[in-house]
Design a protein around this motif. Structure first.
Motif, short mmCIF file in Angstrom:
data_model
loop_
_atom_site.label_atom_id
_atom_site.label_comp_id
_atom_site.label_asym_id
_atom_site.label_seq_id
_atom_site.Cartn_x
_atom_site.Cartn_y
_atom_site.Cartn_z
N VAL A 1 7.86 1.24 -10.52
CA VAL A 1 6.42 1.39 -10.71
C VAL A 1 6.14 2.52 -11.68
O VAL A 1 6.67 3.62 -11.52
N LEU A 2 5.32 2.22 -12.69
CA LEU A 2 4.86 3.25 -13.63
C LEU A 2 3.34 3.21 -13.63
O LEU A 2 2.74 2.16 -13.92
N GLY A 3 2.74 4.33 -13.30
CA GLY A 3 1.28 4.33 -13.32
C GLY A 3 0.71 5.62 -12.82
O GLY A 3 1.43 6.48 -12.28
N ARG B 1 -2.85 1.18 -14.29
CA ARG B 1 -3.69 2.20 -13.68
C ARG B 1 -3.61 1.97 -12.18
O ARG B 1 -3.66 0.81 -11.74
N MET B 2 -3.47 3.01 -11.40
CA MET B 2 -3.34 2.83 -9.95
C MET B 2 -4.71 2.84 -9.31
O MET B 2 -5.23 3.90 -8.95
N GLY C 1 -5.26 -3.93 -7.46
CA GLY C 1 -4.62 -4.45 -6.24
C GLY C 1 -3.40 -3.63 -5.82
O GLY C 1 -2.54 -4.14 -5.10
N MET C 2 -3.37 -2.38 -6.22
CA MET C 2 -2.18 -1.59 -5.90
C MET C 2 -2.06 -1.28 -4.42
O MET C 2 -0.96 -1.08 -3.91
N ASP C 3 -3.19 -1.25 -3.71
CA ASP C 3 -3.14 -1.06 -2.26
C ASP C 3 -2.49 -2.27 -1.59
O ASP C 3 -1.79 -2.13 -0.59
N LEU D 1 -3.02 6.26 -3.79
CA LEU D 1 -2.10 5.20 -4.23
C LEU D 1 -0.85 5.81 -4.85
O LEU D 1 0.27 5.35 -4.60
N GLU D 2 -1.06 6.87 -5.63
CA GLU D 2 0.12 7.54 -6.21
C GLU D 2 1.05 7.98 -5.09
O GLU D 2 2.26 7.76 -5.14
N SER D 3 0.49 8.57 -4.02
CA SER D 3 1.41 9.05 -2.99
C SER D 3 2.00 7.89 -2.20
O SER D 3 3.15 7.98 -1.74
N ALA D 4 1.27 6.77 -2.07
CA ALA D 4 1.86 5.62 -1.37
C ALA D 4 3.12 5.14 -2.09
O ALA D 4 4.13 4.81 -1.47
#
Ligand code: ADP
Length: 489
Positions: free
Chosen positions: A325-327, A299-300, A305-307, A333-336
């Motif tokens: 990356v899959l999430g 999950r993003m 800690g995805m940031d 975060l998705e756009s990052a």
């Protein structure tokens, strides 16, 4: 002994995260300990559709605003009770969120209904099947112990399991009137939580025992940093708080038989992973490379800690790493991660979404899986990584600390290391850790040793099922449960 497991999701019928994996695997693991478990699920379309046999065993024409039936049946090897209440559950998509990505406005009723029906079954609604114990998972089932306590006298015991204390099932005080609980329950020693209603707190307050999904998380949630407001209540109840690690279903997660993989393998045939790596590279549009191929399946969110990872991707790539990356989750975060794939074509690949088969393929082909969570009750992807020889690189928190053995010098010397841990959890440390992993990966013998140690680790439910069974039996017998060395008590 008979256990009613109460959950809002269960693999393989409906899954948004680890709760579903646990709710799907634990009943079968308990069966090996002589415990018969039946699972009560909301009647989402996917659940009702999956029923292979089905009989209506109870009807109520006025149940939380509409008519409801309780269906008993089988689906994919699971013995189910399904709360078929179309006004609450007959909706497409995610079990908790509407199409706009926000909570369904009537979640308060949807999951009160689940808890209320669990308590009815616990109190003997079905004369031919009366459980000895109700096992409520997370806030969605948290009201079950409250309804049991305020319902007719019964001998049934209750256990609530915290899979993630960040999700507390909070509703405005006015919602209390919908619950049908006595007014006295809206109190500090009841379901009231700082002026609101919390379903998780209700479970923590009223259950006979509380478990959470790792010994370290059981300790952490006694502190303000991790307890998220529940630490006071948990500290009061620490004598009934137990940390029992999750396992994974080692049949679903088996690289030797996994139909999702391009090439199947075991600890002796690890070279075959290269076929899987090529398949992953092709799927994510990556070029070949010598450095480690890192993967993330998550999950993003901030929790995961995805940031932190997003902040250092350029340097990961600069040091020769590649990343897939899959999430899905928070838009930012998705756009990052989408942007990172755009900046580093051939070196970073991102798939936004949820894809079970792809997650298996990534575990079967990537060299390492990154799990830089700020908190992690247990975590399952690191266990999946161990099982697939995809070396886990994890933050030293919660269940990650309990399941991964850091490949430090001493651990390497005795062949015990099976992954890498880091703390404190920040971007700088994550970057240093990636450098360390790169060095470990460059030594082929060391890397193989790490992979094999991981694949030899027991990540099954076997030991934990014994712990649950001991706890359940002690509760039902009314004997104090002997504390285990890993318990909080
Ligand atoms: P959480 O329950 O907090 O999301 P866990 O690590 O306990 O985290 O469990 C997550 C489960 O969901 C694992 O089985 C993992 O493989 C799976 N998962 C997470 N994100 C995805 C995704 N985008 N696609 C497929 N599976 C996913």
């Amino acid at each position: 002994m008979k256990v009613l497991s109460v959950t809002s999701e269960m693999f393989p019928l409906v899954k948004t995260g680890g709760l579903a994996d646990v709710a799907g695997a634990l009943p079968q693991a308990l069966a090996a300990e002589g415990i018969t478990a039946r699972t009560l699920l909301p009647g989402y379309p996917a659940v009702v559709r999956a029923l292979e046999t089905c009989a209506s065993v109870h009807e109520d024409s006025a149940f939380f605003g509409g008519s409801a039936r309780l269906l008993a049946g089988q689906a994919k090897g699971h013995d189910l009770l399904v709360l078929d209440a179309p006004h609450l559950y007959d909706r497409p998509g995610n079990p908790y969120l509407g199409p706009d990505g926000t909570d369904w406005p009537d979640n308060g009723n949807r999951f009160a209904a689940l808890g209320a029906m669990a308590a009815r079954v616990g109190a003997g609604l079905l004369t031919d099947w009366v459980p000895d114990l109700v096992h409520a998972h997370d806030w969605q089932a948290g009201l079950a112990p409250a309804y049991l306590r305020h319902g007719p006298a019964t001998r049934v015991k209750s256990v609530v399991t915290i899979h993630n204390i960040a999700f507390q099932g909070l509703f405005a005080a006015e919602h209390f009137a919908n619950l049908g609980l006595p007014q006295s329950a809206f109190a500090m020693d009841g379901v009231e939580y700082y002026g609101n209603v919390s379903y998780l707190k209700a479970g923590l307050q009223y259950a006979d025992a509380i478990t959470t999904v790792s010994p370290t998380y059981a300790q952490e949630i006694l502190s303000p940093q991790f307890g998220m407001g529940m630490e006071g209540l948990l500290s009061q109840r620490r004598d009934v708080l137990h940390g029992i690690l999750n396992g994974i279903d080692t049949q679903t997660w088996d690289p030797a038989t996994d139909p999702a993989l391009a090439a199947r393998y075991d600890a002796e045939t690890l070279d075959a992973r290269d076929h899987n790596k090529r398949a992953v590279e092709a799927r994510f549009g990556l070029q070949r490379g010598d450095g480690p191929l890192y993967c993330v399946i998550t999950r993003m969110t901030w929790q995961k800690g995805m940031d932190l990872l997003a902040a250092i991707i350029d340097r990961v790539v600069g040091r020769g790493g590649r990343l897939v990356v899959l999430g899905s989750g928070e838009a930012q975060l998705e756009s990052a991660f989408r942007d990172a794939a755009g900046r580093h074509p051939g070196r970073v690949g991102t798939v936004i979404g949820y894809d079970d088969a792809l997650s298996h393929q990534m575990l079967g082909g990537a060299d390492a899986i990154l799990v830089p969570s700020r908190f992690e009750p247990c975590g399952l992807t690191q266990l999946q990584g161990l099982r697939y020889g995809c070396v886990p690189v994890v933050a030293r928190v919660g269940g990650l600390a309990d399941t991964v053995i850091d490949a430090n010098e001493a651990a390497l010397a005795v062949g015990a290391g099976n992954g890498v841990q880091f703390a404190p959890v920040d971007a700088g440390n994550l970057e240093l850790t990636i450098e360390r992993v790169n060095r470990l990966h460059a030594d082929r013998v060391v890397w193989r040793t790490l992979q094999r140690a991981g694949m030899a680790a027991d990540v099954s439910w076997r030991r934990s099922a014994v712990r649950y069974a001991e706890l359940f039996r002690a509760l039902v017998a009314g004997t104090p449960h002997a504390a285990q060395p890993t318990d909080v008590t």
